[in-house]
Design an enzyme around this catalytic site. Sequence first.
Site, PDB file in Angstrom:
ATOM      1  CG  PHE A 197      40.132  37.448  42.614  1.00 53.67           C
ATOM      2  CD1 PHE A 197      41.240  37.770  41.843  1.00 53.67           C
ATOM      3  CD2 PHE A 197      38.872  37.793  42.134  1.00 53.67           C
ATOM      4  CE1 PHE A 197      41.106  38.410  40.618  1.00 53.67           C
ATOM      5  CE2 PHE A 197      38.728  38.430  40.912  1.00 53.67           C
ATOM      6  CZ  PHE A 197      39.839  38.735  40.150  1.00 53.67           C
ATOM      7  CB  VAL A 198      38.681  41.979  46.152  1.00 54.91           C
ATOM      8  CG1 VAL A 198      39.081  41.537  47.550  1.00 54.91           C
ATOM      9  CG2 VAL A 198      39.830  42.736  45.502  1.00 54.91           C
TER      10      VAL A 198
ATOM     11  CD  GLU B  67      45.816  50.531  39.185  1.00 56.19           C
ATOM     12  OE1 GLU B  67      44.564  50.433  39.151  1.00 56.19           O
ATOM     13  OE2 GLU B  67      46.554  49.720  38.619  1.00 56.19           O
TER      14      GLU B  67
ATOM     15  CE  LYS C   4      44.374  40.848  46.089  1.00 64.18           C
ATOM     16  NZ  LYS C   4      44.199  39.927  44.951  1.00 64.18           N
TER      17      LYS C   4
ATOM     18  CG  ASP D 208      37.501  42.833  35.832  1.00 63.24           C
ATOM     19  OD1 ASP D 208      38.485  43.369  36.372  1.00 63.24           O
ATOM     20  OD2 ASP D 208      37.603  42.102  34.829  1.00 63.24           O
TER      21      ASP D 208
ATOM     22  CG  ASP E 229      47.954  41.361  42.901  1.00 57.54           C
ATOM     23  OD1 ASP E 229      47.800  40.977  44.053  1.00 57.54           O
ATOM     24  OD2 ASP E 229      48.059  40.572  41.937  1.00 57.54           O
TER      25      ASP E 229
ATOM     26  NE  ARG F 237      35.521  46.261  34.462  1.00 63.43           N
ATOM     27  CZ  ARG F 237      36.829  46.095  34.666  1.00 63.43           C
ATOM     28  NH1 ARG F 237      37.376  46.555  35.765  1.00 63.43           N
ATOM     29  NH2 ARG F 237      37.579  45.480  33.779  1.00 63.43           N
TER      30      ARG F 237
ATOM     31  CE  LYS G 251      37.895  47.310  30.269  1.00 59.60           C
ATOM     32  NZ  LYS G 251      37.058  46.353  29.587  1.00 59.60           N
ATOM     33  N   GLY G 252      39.479  49.447  36.006  1.00 61.66           N
ATOM     34  CA  GLY G 252      39.124  49.264  37.410  1.00 61.66           C
ATOM     35  C   GLY G 252      39.162  50.533  38.237  1.00 61.66           C
TER      36      GLY G 252
HETATM   37  P1  IMP Z   1      49.632  44.303  39.532  1.00 60.32           P
HETATM   38  O1  IMP Z   1      50.484  44.716  38.388  1.00 60.32           O
HETATM   39  O2  IMP Z   1      49.831  42.846  39.881  1.00 60.32           O
HETATM   40  O3  IMP Z   1      49.784  45.171  40.752  1.00 60.32           O
HETATM   41  O4  IMP Z   1      48.169  44.345  38.977  1.00 60.32           O
HETATM   42  C1  IMP Z   1      47.211  45.193  39.435  1.00 60.32           C
HETATM   43  C2  IMP Z   1      45.975  45.019  38.603  1.00 60.32           C
HETATM   44  O5  IMP Z   1      45.535  43.661  38.587  1.00 60.32           O
HETATM   45  C3  IMP Z   1      44.852  45.821  39.217  1.00 60.32           C
HETATM   46  O6  IMP Z   1      44.815  47.118  38.692  1.00 60.32           O
HETATM   47  C4  IMP Z   1      43.643  44.990  38.863  1.00 60.32           C
HETATM   48  O7  IMP Z   1      43.177  45.359  37.584  1.00 60.32           O
HETATM   49  C5  IMP Z   1      44.149  43.579  38.810  1.00 60.32           C
HETATM   50  N1  IMP Z   1      43.901  42.858  40.069  1.00 60.32           N
HETATM   51  C6  IMP Z   1      44.799  42.511  41.007  1.00 60.32           C
HETATM   52  N2  IMP Z   1      44.220  41.884  42.037  1.00 60.32           N
HETATM   53  C7  IMP Z   1      42.906  41.833  41.761  1.00 60.32           C
HETATM   54  C8  IMP Z   1      41.752  41.300  42.463  1.00 60.32           C
HETATM   55  O8  IMP Z   1      41.813  40.737  43.568  1.00 60.32           O
HETATM   56  N3  IMP Z   1      40.560  41.446  41.839  1.00 60.32           N
HETATM   57  C9  IMP Z   1      40.414  42.066  40.632  1.00 60.32           C
HETATM   58  N4  IMP Z   1      41.455  42.572  39.950  1.00 60.32           N
HETATM   59  C10 IMP Z   1      42.698  42.447  40.504  1.00 60.32           C
HETATM   60 MG    MG Z   2      43.454  47.944  37.346  1.00 63.56          MG
END
Ligand code: IMP
Ligand code: MG
Length: 206
Positions: free
Chosen positions: A163-164, A110, A142, A170, A114, A176, A54-55
């Site tokens: 963490f943001v 996106e 990130k 969220d 992360d 959010r 949802k982000g």
């Molecule tokens: P990845 O597969 O580790 O790149 O995950 C990315 C997803 O993790 C993002 O779309 C977010 O939903 C969540 N996420 C990663 N870092 C953060 C953060 O600092 N705050 C909130 N959600 C995060």
């Molecule tokens: Mg996301």
Amino acid sequence: MRSSADPSATIGAMSEVASVLFGREDIRRRIEELGRTITGDYEGRAPILVSVLKGGSVFLADLIRAIGLPLAIDYMSISRYGGATESMGRVRIVKDLEQDVGGRDVIVVEDIVDTGLTLSYLISVLQSREPASIEVCALLDKAARRIAPLTIRYRGFECPDVFVVGYGLDLQERYRNVPDILAVHDLASLDEDPDLLLSYLPVPPA
Ligand code: IMP
Ligand code: MG
């Protein structure tokens, strides 16, 4: 950046738990730039912007209004299971696209990249549907935490390894709707008292 009229004592206490990392004006200006760049790059084409629920939905909503192209949008929802450290990162599609991306120019939108595991899986799924092209537009990168290598063609901001929350992002489904992006410095305190960031929520006009 704060628009609420909290007593300064509250603000002082809040700043220890979190602080504004990217304010709403910075976000707005950066999205305008991204929109201009995408508009130029895709001139004469009609891309489909795919957002990851949802982000990414808040970012998508603002981004499309900065792009002067006849575009389409669609949503996908995925959930990750298994640890983030697993090299392949197992991901499951919870909600698939409604439109066929075959032969289309796809831009995956996106909120934050992360580890990159979610997006690299998503891109491999979309690739198999043979789009004309596929690029990534992420508001936050990130990069320090990347496990799966990924090319982010359009990036809003580089994000420190913190963490943001806010602007779609969220913490356990909360915050959010914070208009700014906050860096959370004290996750333990926020875990104990999830209301600690309430004063960052928007204050509707009377
Ligand atoms: P990845 O597969 O580790 O790149 O995950 C990315 C997803 O993790 C993002 O779309 C977010 O939903 C969540 N996420 C990663 N870092 C953060 C953060 O600092 N705050 C909130 N959600 C995060
Ligand atoms: Mg996301």
